[in-house]
Design an enzyme around this catalytic site. Structure first.
Site: not given
Ligand code: UD1
Length: 418
Positions: A22-23, A92, A116, A121-122, A124-125, A305, A397
């Site tokens: 999926k990812n 998302r 989810c 889940r910001p 900002d990055l 996950d 999903r």
């Molecule tokens: C992806 C996966 C999800 C998995 C997660 C962590 C997909 C579609 N989803 O989610 O299944 O649980 O990786 O392995 O691939 N963060 C920030 N700012 C940002 C982005 C992230 O602070 O802009 C933080 C998040 O709150 C979290 C951490 O970074 O604490 C990791 O998140 P991230 O790796 O971005 O997860 P996703 O890409 O959303």
């Protein structure tokens, strides 16, 4: 609305073929917007997140169609750079489209993404990274609006190794002018898979899988046929379920290296595991022993996950365990549901303290998110008596044909409309 009815207690024996990840497939679908040629995704998983992504592509003017198990996307007619609010809230991963839509139209408008409910889940990055490539970002009534004259390569240092931000920046940078280097990049196998796909399309990306990804911009990308990697989280979910129920399971089209952190733990718990090429065998005929402590980490650490599913396993191990969730704030929503089944768990901040009980007891429980839902299904399969798992749309999903696969293994599980 649908639910599962599960009569627990059967061992799980037999073999399962693992779906494509999926990812991986979600960012790969986003990448199809980068070319006017056709991209064929071979063996796409039959899950609602992917179906929603296909719907979003259609809204952008792409022709995205299923051909058997494949999805074929032709983005030559793409004419819209706005991702509608209803669809962005369903999924998302719609945020991944920012990078590729900006690359194509130099403009993108997207509602704040959903997915989810597992914490803040910001994004900002993602946005800081895009700004470094020359994108101007404003916010307008719940929408993120991005515009640029030209994308220019740059060095981007991520504050934390976000999977989505790494992928989004890669998608925005492949056709930018000059070189982009992403430092402190996430190292998940799905990022390497995205690199492989982009390079098949003619991009120049290297370093994925390490913490520094370098993207040399090119002018044009082409179509290709692409088979994504297998889904390590689906594989891990089946292994944990078989470990909990007892039985003999063979996974095919699996990748043991990508879930080595789980395989180590399951061996420590007492499972017998053998790997042969893309096959993983697990055997367990007795009550497992707890591993004391485990914490989720970015890859190659233990995946967030699989945290819920593994905590469910800890609940019926001999001894105590502490499970620490380091990535997402609210990823213990399934805990009260497991308690209804007899689990002894206390959550304090990011830690779940688990005291092993002999068995789960059947109960009616509610799936609040995708992986928590999978944990409840495994617990119900291992439980004594009858369980109902409600609100299984969350599970749909990410798991294709879950009940068929489990029935093949001997699980007594049926999908029922409520
Ligand atoms: C992806 C996966 C999800 C998995 C997660 C962590 C997909 C579609 N989803 O989610 O299944 O649980 O990786 O392995 O691939 N963060 C920030 N700012 C940002 C982005 C992230 O602070 O802009 C933080 C998040 O709150 C979290 C951490 O970074 O604490 C990791 O998140 P991230 O790796 O971005 O997860 P996703 O890409 O959303």
């Amino acid at each position: 609305m649908e639910k599962y009815i599960i009569n627990g207690g059967n061992r799980l024996c037999g073999s399962v073929e693992i779906q494509t990840a999926k990812n991986s497939v979600l960012p790969i679908l986003a990448a199809t917007v980068l070319t006017d040629d056709r991209v064929r995704i071979i063996n796409a998983p039959d899950i609602t997140d992917v179906k929603n992504m296909v719907k979003i592509l259609s809204c952008l003017g792409c022709r995205a169609e299923y051909e058997g198990n494949d999805i074929v996307v032709d983005s030559s007619g793409a004419d819209c750079c706005e991702i509608p609010m209803e669809l962005a809230h369903e999924l998302r991963s719609s945020v991944f489209l920012l990078g590729s839509v900006i690359s194509r139209f130099h403009k993108a408008k997207i509602a704040y993404p959903g997915g989810c409910d597992i914490g803040l889940r910001p994004v900002d990055l993602h946005l800081t990274g895009l700004k470094r490539l020359g994108v101007e970002i404003t916010e307008e009534n719940g929408y993120i609006v991005c515009e640029c004259e030209k994308l220019r390569g740059n060095e981007i240092m991520l504050d934390c190794p976000s999977v989505g931000a790494t992928e989004n920046i890669m998608l925005a940078a492949v056709k930018a002018e000059g070189v982009t280097v992403i430092k402190n990049a996430a190292r998940e196998p799905e990022i390497e898979d995205l690199q492989r796909l982009l390079n098949c399309m003619g991009a120049k990306v290297k370093g994925a899988g390490s913490s520094s990804v370098t993207i040399e911009g090119v002018n044009t990308l082409y179509g290709c046929d692409y088979l994504p990697i297998s889904d390590r989280i689906e594989a891990g979910t089946f292994l944990i379920a078989a470990a909990m129920c007892g039985g003999e399971l063979q996974l095919s089209r699996a990748n043991a290296e990508n879930i080595s952190s789980l395989l180590h733990k399951l061996r420590e718990n007492g499972c017998k595991i053998h790997v042969n090429g893309d096959k993983i065998y697990l055997e367990n005929h007795r009550r497992l022993t707890s591993v004391k402590s485990i914490e989720t980490q970015p890859y190659p650490g233990f995946p967030t996950d699989l945290q819920a599913q593994y905590t469910a396993l800890c609940c019926i191990c001999r001894g105590q365990s502490i499970v620490t969730e380091n990535l997402f704030e609210t990823r213990f929503k399934y805990v009260p549901e497991l308690r209804k089944m007899g689990a002894d768990i206390t959550v304090i901040n990011r830690n779940a303290f688990v005291r092993g009980v002999e068995r789960f007891k059947g109960a009616a429980v509610v799936a609040h998110d995708l992986r928590g839902g999978a944990a409840l299904v495994s617990a119900a399969l291992a439980a004594e008596g009858r369980s109902e798992v409600l609100d299984i749309s969350h599970i749909d999903r990410g798991y294709g044909s879950l009940e068929y696969k489990l029935r093949e293994l001997g699980g007594d599980i049926a999908r029922v409309s409520v």
